[in-house]
Design an enzyme around this catalytic site. Sequence first.
Site, PDB file in Angstrom:
ATOM      1  N   CYS A 222       0.860  -1.184   0.000  1.00 22.16           N
ATOM      2  CA  CYS A 222       0.000   0.000   0.000  1.00 22.16           C
ATOM      3  C   CYS A 222       0.893   1.230   0.000  1.00 22.16           C
ATOM      4  O   CYS A 222       1.672   1.426   0.938  1.00 22.16           O
ATOM      5  CB  CYS A 222      -0.872  -0.017   1.254  1.00 22.16           C
ATOM      6  SG  CYS A 222      -1.871   1.461   1.461  1.00 22.16           S
TER       7      CYS A 222
ATOM      8  N   CYS B 177      -0.796   3.461  -6.601  1.00 18.83           N
ATOM      9  CA  CYS B 177      -1.739   2.867  -5.657  1.00 18.83           C
ATOM     10  C   CYS B 177      -1.938   1.445  -6.134  1.00 18.83           C
ATOM     11  O   CYS B 177      -2.194   1.211  -7.334  1.00 18.83           O
ATOM     12  CB  CYS B 177      -3.064   3.630  -5.670  1.00 18.83           C
ATOM     13  SG  CYS B 177      -4.379   2.783  -4.750  1.00 18.83           S
TER      14      CYS B 177
HETATM   15  N1  DGL Z   1      -3.957   0.405  -2.040  1.00 17.40           N
HETATM   16  C1  DGL Z   1      -3.616   1.621  -1.414  1.00 17.40           C
HETATM   17  C2  DGL Z   1      -2.361   2.268  -2.007  1.00 17.40           C
HETATM   18  O1  DGL Z   1      -1.531   1.601  -2.610  1.00 17.40           O
HETATM   19  C3  DGL Z   1      -4.604   2.666  -1.039  1.00 17.40           C
HETATM   20  C4  DGL Z   1      -6.052   2.636  -1.232  1.00 17.40           C
HETATM   21  C5  DGL Z   1      -6.759   3.394  -0.101  1.00 17.40           C
HETATM   22  O2  DGL Z   1      -6.983   2.749   0.924  1.00 17.40           O
HETATM   23  O3  DGL Z   1      -7.050   4.599  -0.235  1.00 17.40           O
HETATM   24  O4  DGL Z   1      -2.142   3.419  -1.846  1.00 17.40           O
END
Ligand code: DGL
Length: 266
Positions: free
Chosen positions: A75, A190
């Site tokens: 993330c 993301c």
């Molecule tokens: N998957 C997450 C990232 O790589 C973020 C998504 C979220 O929870 O806003 O930033």
Amino acid sequence: MPHGPAILVFDSGLGGLTVLREIVSARPDAAYTYVADDAFFPYGQHTEDEIIARVVPLIGDLIATHKPDLAVIACNTASTLVMAHLRQAYGIPFVGTVPAIKPACAASRTKRVSVLGTRGTVRREYTRTLIRDFAGDCQTTLVGSEHLAALAEAALRGEAVSDAAIAAEIAPCFVGDDAATRTDTVVLACTHYPLLLGQIQRLAPWPVDWIDPAPAIARRVVDLAGPKAADISPAPARMIFTSGKASSELNGALKPFFGAAALTPA
Ligand code: DGL
């Protein structure tokens, strides 16, 4: 049957599955626990202090319960904040996911690159520092998307996601109109966004290279955990939602990300 290392893969939701898929293909023998912090999703809407206060103790609890040999924070919104805290607090190796600005700027021919992430990720000092250190002579455009992560979750659950909604989120990435100088490379900053890659590519006003860091993260995991050992078969994998939701609700959609490993309820 012996199995490879125990690997924890963590995200705010289902986006980290795009990273898991690459790691599983590099280390199909490892024992995977995937944790989606869906009780706190989306991270992009939380403050920096809220994310640190949420993620650091939660990872500590997960380490105590699941005893991973290595943890991947799949993330960007969390990794751009918590990696130093995690490394200081816990003794296992961590691999983070941060915007792939360096390879994107190195590869761009028009020297115009966009970074598409959550609003949190594009605001981070960490991201600004990557640009200062590695953008070189590239012009970069930071695009903070409010809805794309939630749209990706909906798509994975099998809900229809309209082209118009996706087109509106990616539109600010496309800067310039002259083919020699317009944006030619977009960083997927993301981990949710590769879930929508087919639709995103189709809706792009012109073709660009979309940079997904997942293969580089998988290589980093292999650097730390070593290559796949011979004669070791996949261990059962676990999928945990912090909301307590049962992974069986999504089993069909989740399975492809776990390779040959059987997905067992946590
Ligand atoms: N998957 C997450 C990232 O790589 C973020 C998504 C979220 O929870 O806003 O930033």
